[in-house]
Every structure is written in C-alpha cells, then in structure tokens.
Design an enzyme around this catalytic site. Structure first.
Site, PDB file in Angstrom:
ATOM      1  N   ILE A  18       0.832  -1.198   0.000  1.00 36.93           N
ATOM      2  CA  ILE A  18       0.000   0.000   0.000  1.00 36.93           C
ATOM      3  C   ILE A  18       0.870   1.253   0.000  1.00 36.93           C
ATOM      4  CG2 ILE A  18      -1.747   1.315   1.263  1.00 36.93           C
ATOM      5  CD1 ILE A  18      -2.795  -1.382   2.319  1.00 36.93           C
ATOM      6  N   ALA A  51      -4.296   2.530   8.199  1.00 31.18           N
ATOM      7  CA  ALA A  51      -3.721   1.230   8.567  1.00 31.18           C
ATOM      8  C   ALA A  51      -4.503   0.620   9.728  1.00 31.18           C
ATOM      9  CB  ALA A  51      -2.246   1.392   8.907  1.00 31.18           C
ATOM     10  N   ARG A  52      -4.102   0.937  10.953  1.00 29.81           N
ATOM     11  CA  ARG A  52      -4.790   0.460  12.150  1.00 29.81           C
ATOM     12  C   ARG A  52      -4.798   1.573  13.195  1.00 29.81           C
ATOM     13  NH1 ARG A  52      -6.660  -2.689   9.293  1.00 29.81           N
ATOM     14  NH2 ARG A  52      -6.794  -4.970   9.456  1.00 29.81           N
ATOM     15  N   ASP A  57      -9.289   6.337   8.370  1.00 33.80           N
ATOM     16  CA  ASP A  57     -10.343   5.363   8.107  1.00 33.80           C
ATOM     17  C   ASP A  57     -10.406   4.343   9.226  1.00 33.80           C
ATOM     18  OD1 ASP A  57     -12.389   4.279   6.385  1.00 33.80           O
ATOM     19  OD2 ASP A  57     -11.010   2.655   5.869  1.00 33.80           O
ATOM     20  N   GLU A  84     -13.570   1.005  17.504  1.00 31.98           N
ATOM     21  CA  GLU A  84     -14.530   1.120  16.398  1.00 31.98           C
ATOM     22  C   GLU A  84     -15.804   0.343  16.720  1.00 31.98           C
ATOM     23  OE1 GLU A  84     -12.567  -0.253  12.876  1.00 31.98           O
ATOM     24  OE2 GLU A  84     -11.080   1.346  12.895  1.00 31.98           O
ATOM     25  N   HIS A 117     -14.059   3.005   8.549  1.00 33.23           N
ATOM     26  CA  HIS A 117     -13.300   1.797   8.189  1.00 33.23           C
ATOM     27  C   HIS A 117     -13.912   1.134   6.952  1.00 33.23           C
ATOM     28  CE1 HIS A 117     -10.473  -1.440  10.054  1.00 33.23           C
ATOM     29  NE2 HIS A 117     -10.363  -1.386   8.736  1.00 33.23           N
ATOM     30  N   GLY A 135     -12.551   1.815   3.675  1.00 31.20           N
ATOM     31  CA  GLY A 135     -11.636   1.981   2.552  1.00 31.20           C
ATOM     32  C   GLY A 135     -11.613   0.792   1.605  1.00 31.20           C
TER      33      GLY A 135
END
Length: 320
Positions: free
Chosen positions: A154, A228-229, A253, A258, A277, A279
């Site tokens: 990525i 990413a995270r 994102d 979450e 989240h 993407g």
C-alpha cells in the site's frame, strides 16, 4: 466426506455462490454467539471464514479439534490469534495485496480533502453559505513532502500517486526497500514531512508508535493520515496535539475503538476527518477479497495448491 465451512460473517455474493456450488462443502453460519455455539456443539468444523469482526481466538480453536483453516477476507489479521493457530498446525489464510489499490486511493482522497479543506468547502455550499467562500483556507499538495511510514504494497502505491501529484516522497520502514524514494530515519521523517501517512500492521512494536514524543517532533502544519490500524496512534495524545494546534490536521479510516464512543472528543474536531473503516468496501475490492479467500480455502480443504503467499503462517508451518 463433505467438509464443513463456518462463516462468522457474511461474504460477497459471488464468494457465497462459490461455496454453494461446491458440492463437497457444507456452509454453516455463526453470525452471533448463540448460533456459533450451536454450530460448534453439533458439527465438525473444518474451516472458518471471517472478515474483520469475527474473532478467532485460542479459546475457540480449543473447541474445534478438526479445524484445518482459518481464513480472513482481507489483509489484516488483528481478529485472529495467528500464533496459537500456528502452534496448532492450523493454516491462517488472508488475501494479500487485494486491497492495496483501494486503500491507496482512499489515503490520497483523505489527504486531499484535509489539505484542501474540501469537507468544509462542500458543507458551506450545502448550507447555503456561498458568501462564506471568503473565509475559506486550503492549500495544495504539489511541492509538499509526504512521509510514508511503512513502505509495503500500500505504501508503494500511495507513493506512486503522490509522486504523480508532484509531492516529494520520503519514507521510513523497518527495512530499506528498493524504491525510488528517500529513506529517512524515523525522527527525521517526522520533523521534515508536511504530511505523514501510516501503512503498518498493528503489532506490539507498532502499537502507539505515534505517541506524544512522535507528535512533538512534527511540524505545526503537519497532517497525519491513518488508513492502517487505529492502535498505531496514541489517540489521547493525538487529540491533545490537535486541540493545542501542535499539528494541523488528522484524517483516518481507522480508530483505536470502532465504532468510536459517542462522546469521543476527537471525532467532532474541525481539523479531523474520519470515515467508518470502509476503505476496502468498494464493490470491486470487497468481491475480490472474498472470492480470493474462498478459492484458497477450498483449495486447501481439497489438498490442492492455493495461490502463492496466501498462507500467512506458511514458514512456521513448514509449507513450501
């Protein structure tokens, strides 16, 4: 003998159809705790397929002595206990590189929205405040330095797009990569980048990598992008830095929690843009992730060769 494949979450229609058409497979669903326990108690489970929410921990594996494969329709494996699966000889399958294009696009979209203040610009017109255009403040990305933390699949795609936009790309990664971009030490990248984009897995080494010390090294005009995270950033310190204007903006994102708590102070900040989240949830990528995962799961259950690199714990299991 037919194999039993347990779905912990729904999958794309095309992937589900593949499972239904597999005459040597039975589809079981455990979308909630009650149905999951019922399936475990009444059936032998040969494979589990999940996406991002269904948790596959050692406590579940202990109840499934026949389990051969745990498959994730996606790339990250936060919801799977890979180490315990490896110890038990269970193959952990993901869909490597399946979301690289869409996450790279989403990253650049967030960067542009934040840099050019597009969210507020669009809202201004929707609220019939055209005259407020005189208060608009935004900037372009061209000529600015993008620091990429994590130069994997990525990260490389983000770098390529950013270069096309006229940005100067630098990077830090645990290993130097054969790429046409300048490698910088971590602290140097933080100090020199106008925008910083995170592309790392969440591990014990990367958790809270962007902490108060890292944030303090950034420019006051710096923008941080995270697709990413969430746990890679210390979210409390991020809020403090944004509130105190020690950095200029944040777009993501992903979040540490979450969905976020309804009272999360980070979300309403004017210099923060957060998507849910999603993407990877484009039709093309979602279908690709699910069909790829199902194809490889079926291959393994049939003792056939799956695609290269889809078995995450391949080396530890001694698989060629």
């Amino acid at each position: 003998m037919s194999k039993n494949v347990l779905l912990l979450e729904t999958v794309a229609d095309d992937a589900l159809q593949m499972l239904k058409e597999a005459s040597d497979m039975n589809i079981l669903t455990g979308y909630d705790e009650a149905s999951l326990q019922s399936q475990i108690q009444n059936n032998r489970i040969d494979a589990i397929i999940t996406r991002g929410k269904g948790q596959v921990r050692d406590s579940l594996m202990q109840q499934l002595p026949e389990l051969k494969v745990i498959s994730r329709c996606g790339v990250g494996l936060d919801n799977i206990d890979v180490s315990h699966a490896t110890k038990r000889g269970i193959k952990v399958v993901n869909a490597p590189n399946s979301n690289a294009d869409t996450i790279a696009e989403h990253t650049i979209a967030l960067l542009l929205m934040l840099q050019r203040n597009l969210y507020n610009a669009v809202t201004m017109v929707k609220e019939n405040r055209w005259a407020d255009r005189g208060t608009y403040i935004g900037d372009e990305t061209h000529g600015k330095t993008l620091g990429i933390i994590g130069m994997g699949n990525i990260g490389k795609k983000v770098a390529k797009i950013a270069t096309a936009l006229g940005m100067n790309v630098v990077y830090w990664s645990s290993n130097k990569e054969n790429v046409p971009y300048t490698f910088l030490e971590f602290d140097v990248l933080l100090k020199t980048s106008d925008s910083i984009s995170l592309h790392l897995p969440l591990t014990s080494k990367t958790e809270n990598l962007i902490d108060v010390s890292a944030l303090s090294k950034m420019k006051p005009t710096a923008l941080v992008i995270n697709t990413a995270r969430g746990g890679i950033i210390d979210q409390n310190e991020l809020f403090n830095a944004l509130k105190a204007k020690k950095i200029a903006g944040f777009a993501a994102d992903v979040l540490a929690l979450e969905p976020p708590d309804k009272n999360d102070p980070l979300v309403p900040l004017e210099n923060v843009l957060i998507t849910a989240h999603l993407g990877s949830l484009t039709k093309t990528t979602y279908t690709k992730m699910c069909t790829m995962t199902v194809e490889n799961t079926l291959a393994i259950l049939r003792d056939e060769a799956p695609m290269a690199n889809c078995i995450f714990n391949r080396e530890k299991l001694g698989i060629g």
